[in-house]
Motif scaffolding. Structure first.
Motif, short mmCIF file in Angstrom:
data_model
loop_
_atom_site.label_atom_id
_atom_site.label_comp_id
_atom_site.label_asym_id
_atom_site.label_seq_id
_atom_site.Cartn_x
_atom_site.Cartn_y
_atom_site.Cartn_z
N GLN A 161 36.61 23.41 6.34
CA GLN A 161 36.69 22.60 7.64
C GLN A 161 37.96 22.06 8.17
OE1 GLN A 161 33.92 19.03 7.01
NE2 GLN A 161 32.13 20.41 6.81
N ARG A 162 38.93 21.65 7.33
CA ARG A 162 40.17 21.48 7.45
C ARG A 162 40.90 22.48 8.02
NH1 ARG A 162 40.85 18.15 2.88
NH2 ARG A 162 41.64 20.07 1.76
N ASP A 163 40.90 23.82 7.15
CA ASP A 163 41.63 25.05 7.94
C ASP A 163 40.94 25.41 9.39
OD1 ASP A 163 42.82 24.97 5.46
OD2 ASP A 163 41.65 26.46 4.27
N ALA A 164 39.47 25.33 9.41
CA ALA A 164 38.88 25.62 10.47
C ALA A 164 39.54 24.94 11.82
CB ALA A 164 37.59 25.63 10.77
N ARG A 165 39.62 23.36 11.58
CA ARG A 165 40.08 22.80 12.69
C ARG A 165 41.72 22.94 12.94
NH1 ARG A 165 39.21 18.16 9.36
NH2 ARG A 165 36.98 18.02 9.21
N ARG A 166 42.41 23.27 11.87
CA ARG A 166 43.81 23.66 12.02
C ARG A 166 43.93 24.89 12.92
NH1 ARG A 166 46.39 27.23 9.75
NH2 ARG A 166 45.16 27.16 7.73
N VAL A 167 43.19 25.83 12.61
CA VAL A 167 43.21 27.25 13.31
C VAL A 167 42.74 27.08 14.87
CG1 VAL A 167 42.00 29.39 13.69
CG2 VAL A 167 42.85 28.63 11.57
N LEU A 168 41.77 26.00 15.00
CA LEU A 168 41.26 25.75 16.27
C LEU A 168 42.36 25.11 17.22
CD1 LEU A 168 37.40 24.76 15.97
CD2 LEU A 168 38.42 26.74 17.10
N GLU A 169 43.24 24.34 16.56
CA GLU A 169 44.12 23.27 17.02
C GLU A 169 45.40 24.22 17.51
OE1 GLU A 169 44.65 20.12 14.78
OE2 GLU A 169 42.86 19.18 15.37
N GLU A 170 45.59 25.28 16.91
CA GLU A 170 46.88 26.19 17.07
C GLU A 170 46.85 26.88 18.56
OE1 GLU A 170 47.17 29.09 14.16
OE2 GLU A 170 47.39 27.71 12.42
N THR A 171 47.93 26.95 18.95
CA THR A 171 48.13 27.60 20.26
C THR A 171 47.89 29.13 20.03
OG1 THR A 171 49.80 25.94 21.07
CG2 THR A 171 49.80 27.99 22.28
N PRO A 172 46.81 29.67 20.80
CA PRO A 172 46.54 31.11 20.75
C PRO A 172 47.78 32.01 21.00
CG PRO A 172 45.21 30.25 22.30
CD PRO A 172 46.10 29.04 21.74
N ALA A 173 48.13 33.20 20.32
CA ALA A 173 49.28 33.95 20.50
C ALA A 173 48.64 35.39 21.67
CB ALA A 173 49.88 34.54 19.47
N GLU A 174 47.36 35.60 21.13
CA GLU A 174 46.62 36.79 21.83
C GLU A 174 45.84 36.44 22.91
OE1 GLU A 174 44.69 38.74 18.64
OE2 GLU A 174 46.06 38.56 17.07
N PRO A 175 45.98 37.54 23.98
CA PRO A 175 45.22 36.97 25.07
C PRO A 175 43.68 36.93 24.90
CG PRO A 175 46.57 38.93 25.44
CD PRO A 175 46.66 38.65 24.08
N LEU A 176 43.13 37.72 23.83
CA LEU A 176 41.67 37.44 23.48
C LEU A 176 41.57 36.07 23.22
CD1 LEU A 176 38.79 38.64 23.43
CD2 LEU A 176 39.27 39.54 21.20
N ALA A 177 42.52 35.57 22.37
CA ALA A 177 42.17 34.36 21.66
C ALA A 177 42.12 33.18 22.82
CB ALA A 177 43.11 33.84 20.72
N TRP A 178 43.38 33.47 23.74
CA TRP A 178 43.09 32.56 25.08
C TRP A 178 41.98 32.73 25.83
CZ3 TRP A 178 46.39 28.77 26.11
CH2 TRP A 178 47.66 28.80 25.78
N ALA A 179 41.18 33.57 26.08
CA ALA A 179 40.11 33.98 26.57
C ALA A 179 38.87 33.29 25.83
CB ALA A 179 39.77 35.22 26.64
N LEU A 180 38.85 33.15 24.50
CA LEU A 180 37.73 32.59 23.55
C LEU A 180 38.12 31.05 23.78
CD1 LEU A 180 37.71 34.99 20.56
CD2 LEU A 180 36.00 34.71 22.36
N ARG A 181 39.01 30.41 24.01
CA ARG A 181 39.02 29.20 24.00
C ARG A 181 38.57 28.51 25.34
NH1 ARG A 181 43.09 26.31 21.04
NH2 ARG A 181 43.13 24.58 22.30
N ASP A 182 38.11 29.42 26.31
CA ASP A 182 37.35 29.01 27.51
C ASP A 182 35.94 28.67 27.03
OD1 ASP A 182 39.60 29.09 29.17
OD2 ASP A 182 39.23 31.12 29.70
N TYR A 183 35.64 29.51 26.16
CA TYR A 183 34.15 29.34 25.51
C TYR A 183 33.93 28.28 24.29
CZ TYR A 183 33.69 33.19 28.59
OH TYR A 183 33.72 33.82 29.98
N ALA A 184 35.03 27.65 24.00
CA ALA A 184 34.82 26.82 22.88
C ALA A 184 33.58 25.84 23.13
CB ALA A 184 36.34 26.24 22.42
N GLY A 185 33.52 25.58 24.28
CA GLY A 185 32.39 24.37 24.73
C GLY A 185 31.14 24.86 24.38
N LEU A 186 30.86 26.38 24.10
CA LEU A 186 29.49 26.86 23.81
C LEU A 186 29.42 26.99 22.47
CD1 LEU A 186 29.52 30.16 26.46
CD2 LEU A 186 28.26 27.91 26.33
#
Length: 113
Positions: free
Chosen positions: A33-58
């Motif tokens: 769970q800690r690792d997952a939270r850390r990954v979610l808090e990191e600033t994404p480097a790839e365009p796809l990762a940026w797009a997926l942040r928009d859908y985190a609320g889902l």
């Protein structure tokens, strides 16, 4: 607005348990769970990762959707098992009734008694 109306309609169909505890507890260990939270808090480097942040609320939606799918599969398996058991009981009943009755058809078959 349409999504909100649909959510409102679905809310009325929820059981009391779903209203109180809508999600299963996480199956991840504390370290995972800690690792997952850390990954979610990191600033994404790839365009796809940026797009997926928009859908985190889902995420909650997908949790509920997956929960419903799991329950559907469990009910389908239970239905299949009950159907098989029903067939077996009907066959046993047919054999029993054939064993206690006398007819031309029964006399032609091996008698279970």
């Amino acid at each position: 607005q349409r999504v909100l109306r649909l959510a409102e309609m679905c809310r009325r169909l929820e059981t009391e348990e779903e209203k109180v505890l809508p999600f299963y507890p996480s199956s991840l260990a504390e370290g995972e769970q800690r690792d997952a939270r850390r990954v979610l808090e990191e600033t994404p480097a790839e365009p796809l990762a940026w797009a997926l942040r928009d859908y985190a609320g889902l995420e909650r939606f997908w949790q509920r959707f997956n929960k419903a799918k799991l329950e559907e599969q469990a009910l389908e398996r239970e239905r299949a098992a009950l159907s098989q058991r029903n067939r077996r009981l009907r066959e046993l009943l047919r054999q029993y009734l054939a064993g206690i009755s006398v007819s031309q058809e029964v006399l032609g078959e091996p008698n279970p008694l």
